[in-house]
Design a protein around this motif. Structure first.
Motif, PDB file in Angstrom:
ATOM      1  N   GLY A 168       0.791  -1.223   0.000  1.00  0.00           N
ATOM      2  CA  GLY A 168       0.000   0.000   0.000  1.00  0.00           C
ATOM      3  C   GLY A 168       0.821   1.270   0.000  1.00  0.00           C
ATOM      4  O   GLY A 168       0.261   2.371   0.009  1.00  0.00           O
ATOM      5  N   GLY A 169       2.144   1.125  -0.005  1.00  0.00           N
ATOM      6  CA  GLY A 169       3.015   2.294  -0.111  1.00  0.00           C
ATOM      7  C   GLY A 169       3.564   2.817   1.196  1.00  0.00           C
ATOM      8  O   GLY A 169       4.173   3.897   1.217  1.00  0.00           O
ATOM      9  N   ALA A 170       3.397   2.071   2.272  1.00  0.00           N
ATOM     10  CA  ALA A 170       3.885   2.546   3.569  1.00  0.00           C
ATOM     11  C   ALA A 170       5.353   2.210   3.769  1.00  0.00           C
ATOM     12  O   ALA A 170       5.859   1.195   3.278  1.00  0.00           O
ATOM     13  CB  ALA A 170       3.070   1.927   4.694  1.00  0.00           C
ATOM     14  N   ASP A 171       6.044   3.064   4.505  1.00  0.00           N
ATOM     15  CA  ASP A 171       7.314   2.717   5.136  1.00  0.00           C
ATOM     16  C   ASP A 171       6.906   1.922   6.369  1.00  0.00           C
ATOM     17  O   ASP A 171       6.518   2.495   7.393  1.00  0.00           O
ATOM     18  CB  ASP A 171       8.084   3.978   5.515  1.00  0.00           C
ATOM     19  N   VAL A 172       6.970   0.608   6.282  1.00  0.00           N
ATOM     20  CA  VAL A 172       6.285  -0.217   7.278  1.00  0.00           C
ATOM     21  C   VAL A 172       6.913  -0.082   8.660  1.00  0.00           C
ATOM     22  O   VAL A 172       6.205   0.019   9.662  1.00  0.00           O
ATOM     23  CB  VAL A 172       6.246  -1.697   6.838  1.00  0.00           C
ATOM     24  N   ALA A 173       8.224  -0.085   8.744  1.00  0.00           N
ATOM     25  CA  ALA A 173       8.865   0.044  10.054  1.00  0.00           C
ATOM     26  C   ALA A 173       8.491   1.385  10.696  1.00  0.00           C
ATOM     27  O   ALA A 173       8.200   1.447  11.900  1.00  0.00           O
ATOM     28  CB  ALA A 173      10.371  -0.100   9.930  1.00  0.00           C
ATOM     29  N   ALA A 174       8.487   2.454   9.921  1.00  0.00           N
ATOM     30  CA  ALA A 174       8.111   3.765  10.457  1.00  0.00           C
ATOM     31  C   ALA A 174       6.650   3.776  10.883  1.00  0.00           C
ATOM     32  O   ALA A 174       6.294   4.348  11.930  1.00  0.00           O
ATOM     33  CB  ALA A 174       8.375   4.854   9.423  1.00  0.00           C
ATOM     34  N   LEU A 175       5.790   3.149  10.092  1.00  0.00           N
ATOM     35  CA  LEU A 175       4.374   3.033  10.450  1.00  0.00           C
ATOM     36  C   LEU A 175       4.220   2.309  11.782  1.00  0.00           C
ATOM     37  O   LEU A 175       3.465   2.751  12.663  1.00  0.00           O
ATOM     38  CB  LEU A 175       3.624   2.281   9.352  1.00  0.00           C
ATOM     39  N   VAL A 176       4.931   1.200  11.930  1.00  0.00           N
ATOM     40  CA  VAL A 176       4.845   0.405  13.147  1.00  0.00           C
ATOM     41  C   VAL A 176       5.329   1.217  14.344  1.00  0.00           C
ATOM     42  O   VAL A 176       4.725   1.176  15.422  1.00  0.00           O
ATOM     43  CB  VAL A 176       5.637  -0.904  12.975  1.00  0.00           C
ATOM     44  N   ARG A 177       6.394   1.977  14.166  1.00  0.00           N
ATOM     45  CA  ARG A 177       6.868   2.814  15.269  1.00  0.00           C
ATOM     46  C   ARG A 177       5.827   3.860  15.656  1.00  0.00           C
ATOM     47  O   ARG A 177       5.611   4.132  16.845  1.00  0.00           O
ATOM     48  CB  ARG A 177       8.194   3.485  14.900  1.00  0.00           C
ATOM     49  N   ARG A 178       5.162   4.446  14.662  1.00  0.00           N
ATOM     50  CA  ARG A 178       4.153   5.468  14.976  1.00  0.00           C
ATOM     51  C   ARG A 178       2.956   4.861  15.700  1.00  0.00           C
ATOM     52  O   ARG A 178       2.398   5.477  16.609  1.00  0.00           O
ATOM     53  CB  ARG A 178       3.691   6.173  13.691  1.00  0.00           C
ATOM     54  N   LEU A 179       2.554   3.683  15.307  1.00  0.00           N
ATOM     55  CA  LEU A 179       1.391   3.050  15.925  1.00  0.00           C
ATOM     56  C   LEU A 179       1.715   2.480  17.298  1.00  0.00           C
ATOM     57  O   LEU A 179       0.836   2.346  18.147  1.00  0.00           O
ATOM     58  CB  LEU A 179       0.840   1.961  15.002  1.00  0.00           C
ATOM     59  N   GLY A 180       2.956   2.118  17.516  1.00  0.00           N
ATOM     60  CA  GLY A 180       3.446   1.752  18.840  1.00  0.00           C
ATOM     61  C   GLY A 180       2.664   0.645  19.511  1.00  0.00           C
ATOM     62  O   GLY A 180       2.385  -0.407  18.929  1.00  0.00           O
ATOM     63  N   ASP A 181       2.273   0.900  20.759  1.00  0.00           N
ATOM     64  CA  ASP A 181       1.630  -0.125  21.569  1.00  0.00           C
ATOM     65  C   ASP A 181       0.223  -0.467  21.111  1.00  0.00           C
ATOM     66  O   ASP A 181      -0.399  -1.381  21.670  1.00  0.00           O
ATOM     67  CB  ASP A 181       1.590   0.315  23.038  1.00  0.00           C
ATOM     68  N   ARG A 182      -0.285   0.244  20.144  1.00  0.00           N
ATOM     69  CA  ARG A 182      -1.565  -0.126  19.544  1.00  0.00           C
ATOM     70  C   ARG A 182      -1.468  -1.494  18.855  1.00  0.00           C
ATOM     71  O   ARG A 182      -2.465  -2.194  18.676  1.00  0.00           O
ATOM     72  CB  ARG A 182      -1.964   0.950  18.525  1.00  0.00           C
ATOM     73  N   ILE A 183      -0.251  -1.901  18.472  1.00  0.00           N
ATOM     74  CA  ILE A 183      -0.045  -3.124  17.704  1.00  0.00           C
ATOM     75  C   ILE A 183       0.047  -4.321  18.641  1.00  0.00           C
ATOM     76  O   ILE A 183       0.914  -4.387  19.504  1.00  0.00           O
ATOM     77  CB  ILE A 183       1.219  -3.026  16.843  1.00  0.00           C
ATOM     78  N   ALA A 184      -0.849  -5.290  18.433  1.00  0.00           N
ATOM     79  CA  ALA A 184      -0.856  -6.515  19.226  1.00  0.00           C
ATOM     80  C   ALA A 184      -0.306  -7.703  18.459  1.00  0.00           C
ATOM     81  O   ALA A 184       0.052  -8.716  19.071  1.00  0.00           O
ATOM     82  CB  ALA A 184      -2.270  -6.837  19.696  1.00  0.00           C
ATOM     83  N   ALA A 185      -0.238  -7.604  17.134  1.00  0.00           N
ATOM     84  CA  ALA A 185       0.217  -8.736  16.328  1.00  0.00           C
ATOM     85  C   ALA A 185       0.727  -8.237  14.984  1.00  0.00           C
ATOM     86  O   ALA A 185       0.343  -7.154  14.520  1.00  0.00           O
ATOM     87  CB  ALA A 185      -0.916  -9.751  16.124  1.00  0.00           C
ATOM     88  N   LEU A 186       1.581  -9.045  14.371  1.00  0.00           N
ATOM     89  CA  LEU A 186       2.141  -8.761  13.048  1.00  0.00           C
ATOM     90  C   LEU A 186       1.933  -9.973  12.148  1.00  0.00           C
ATOM     91  O   LEU A 186       2.193 -11.106  12.568  1.00  0.00           O
ATOM     92  CB  LEU A 186       3.649  -8.499  13.137  1.00  0.00           C
ATOM     93  N   HIS A 187       1.495  -9.734  10.918  1.00  0.00           N
ATOM     94  CA  HIS A 187       1.558 -10.759   9.884  1.00  0.00           C
ATOM     95  C   HIS A 187       2.846 -10.534   9.110  1.00  0.00           C
ATOM     96  O   HIS A 187       3.046  -9.466   8.516  1.00  0.00           O
ATOM     97  CB  HIS A 187       0.354 -10.670   8.946  1.00  0.00           C
ATOM     98  N   LEU A 188       3.700 -11.534   9.127  1.00  0.00           N
ATOM     99  CA  LEU A 188       5.034 -11.426   8.545  1.00  0.00           C
ATOM    100  C   LEU A 188       5.111 -12.296   7.308  1.00  0.00           C
ATOM    101  O   LEU A 188       5.288 -13.520   7.392  1.00  0.00           O
ATOM    102  CB  LEU A 188       6.085 -11.838   9.579  1.00  0.00           C
ATOM    103  N   LYS A 189       4.932 -11.670   6.163  1.00  0.00           N
ATOM    104  CA  LYS A 189       5.047 -12.392   4.899  1.00  0.00           C
ATOM    105  C   LYS A 189       5.800 -11.524   3.913  1.00  0.00           C
ATOM    106  O   LYS A 189       6.003 -10.330   4.139  1.00  0.00           O
ATOM    107  CB  LYS A 189       3.682 -12.803   4.373  1.00  0.00           C
ATOM    108  N   ASP A 190       6.234 -12.134   2.817  1.00  0.00           N
ATOM    109  CA  ASP A 190       7.174 -11.479   1.922  1.00  0.00           C
ATOM    110  C   ASP A 190       6.770 -11.749   0.481  1.00  0.00           C
ATOM    111  O   ASP A 190       5.899 -12.581   0.198  1.00  0.00           O
ATOM    112  CB  ASP A 190       8.593 -12.012   2.199  1.00  0.00           C
ATOM    113  N   GLY A 191       7.411 -11.040  -0.425  1.00  0.00           N
ATOM    114  CA  GLY A 191       7.123 -11.188  -1.844  1.00  0.00           C
ATOM    115  C   GLY A 191       7.698 -10.022  -2.606  1.00  0.00           C
ATOM    116  O   GLY A 191       8.614  -9.343  -2.130  1.00  0.00           O
TER     117      GLY A 191
END
Length: 251
Positions: A168-191
């Motif tokens: 979707g065009g996000a800098d994912v690591a930066a997005l995750v840092r901004r969302l912080g403790d709101r995140i309870a889980a990650l789907h980790l897939k690649d392609g």
């Protein structure tokens, strides 16, 4: 709270092996256990909840989270989650067209906030799983997913799908840092970062910066292996993904 995994658990979303489950659920779970998974994330609870509840304990496996349509059927979704011992119930999808306008995004959040009030009475949490469109859509210069997060009640959490956020065009690591403790889980897939699910590959073999995403996430976030599809050998991809992802989380 029921069904919570240790932070170092590495789970697998059972949608990855949906065809195998339909053919032989017991053998599929046993094979996942042999690979090394002790934690799964369930989906399609009306079809699989009863069988999972019967099979998982004997394999030493737990199911801390599920995908279920709480916006459509909150009572049924929560009952299915409780049946498999899950503590987190994740809304897996909403219509892409609902992410273009602030009022529509806030309406989705309001629906999940209401579901969370019901869930709290049963000792359960509500979450939301993204695809690419929640990131591709921007509202006032921000990803629509972040506008959505602002409108969520504090107890509603996010399950960030790293692949789809990247697509979707996000800098994912930066997005995750901004969302912080709101995140309870990650789907980790690649392609390759495209919308073609057949081009998904084992973790570490594509373009998604998964190690950076993991490092940016809360240490308590559940890490979940998933393939939507793949043109490659699925079992080999699952094994390779687990091998790649174990080291960063100390598994």
């Amino acid at each position: 709270m029921t069904g919570m995994a240790e932070p170092t658990d590495l789970a697998i979303q059972l949608y990855t092996v949906r065809d195998w489950l339909a053919d032989d659920l017991g053998a599929t779970l046993a094979d996942l256990a042999a690979i090394g998974f002790r934690t799964v994330e369930a989906f399609d609870l009306p079809t699989f909840a009863e069988a999972l509840a019967a099979a998982l304990p004997g394999l030493g496996m737990t199911c801390p989270s599920v995908h279920a349509g709480v916006l459509d059927d909150v009572d049924g979704s929560l009952a299915g989650a409780a049946a498999v011992g899950a503590g987190l119930v994740v809304q897996p999808w909403t219509e892409p067209g609902r992410w273009e306008r602030r009022e529509d995004v806030e309406a989705i959040a309001a629906g999940l906030n209401r579901a969370a009030e019901v869930a709290a009475d049963r000792g359960l949490r509500i979450g939301y799983h993204n695809h690419h469109f929640e990131l591709a859509s921007r509202i006032d210069g921000r990803h629509a997913l972040e506008v959505f997060a602002d409108a969520l009640a504090p107890e509603v959490v996010l399950e960030i799908d790293a692949y789809w956020a990247f697509a979707g065009g996000a800098d994912v690591a930066a997005l995750v840092r901004r969302l912080g403790d709101r995140i309870a889980a990650l789907h980790l897939k690649d392609g390759d970062g495209s919308l073609d699910t057949n081009r998904q590959v084992a973790a570490g073999r594509g373009v998604v910066p998964l190690r950076e995403v993991i490092a940016a996430a809360p240490p308590t976030a559940l890490r979940i292996v998933e393939f939507d599809d793949t043109a490659g050998d699925l079992r080999e991809g699952i094994v390779a993904s687990r091998d790649y992802l174990r080291e960063p989380i100390g598994g």
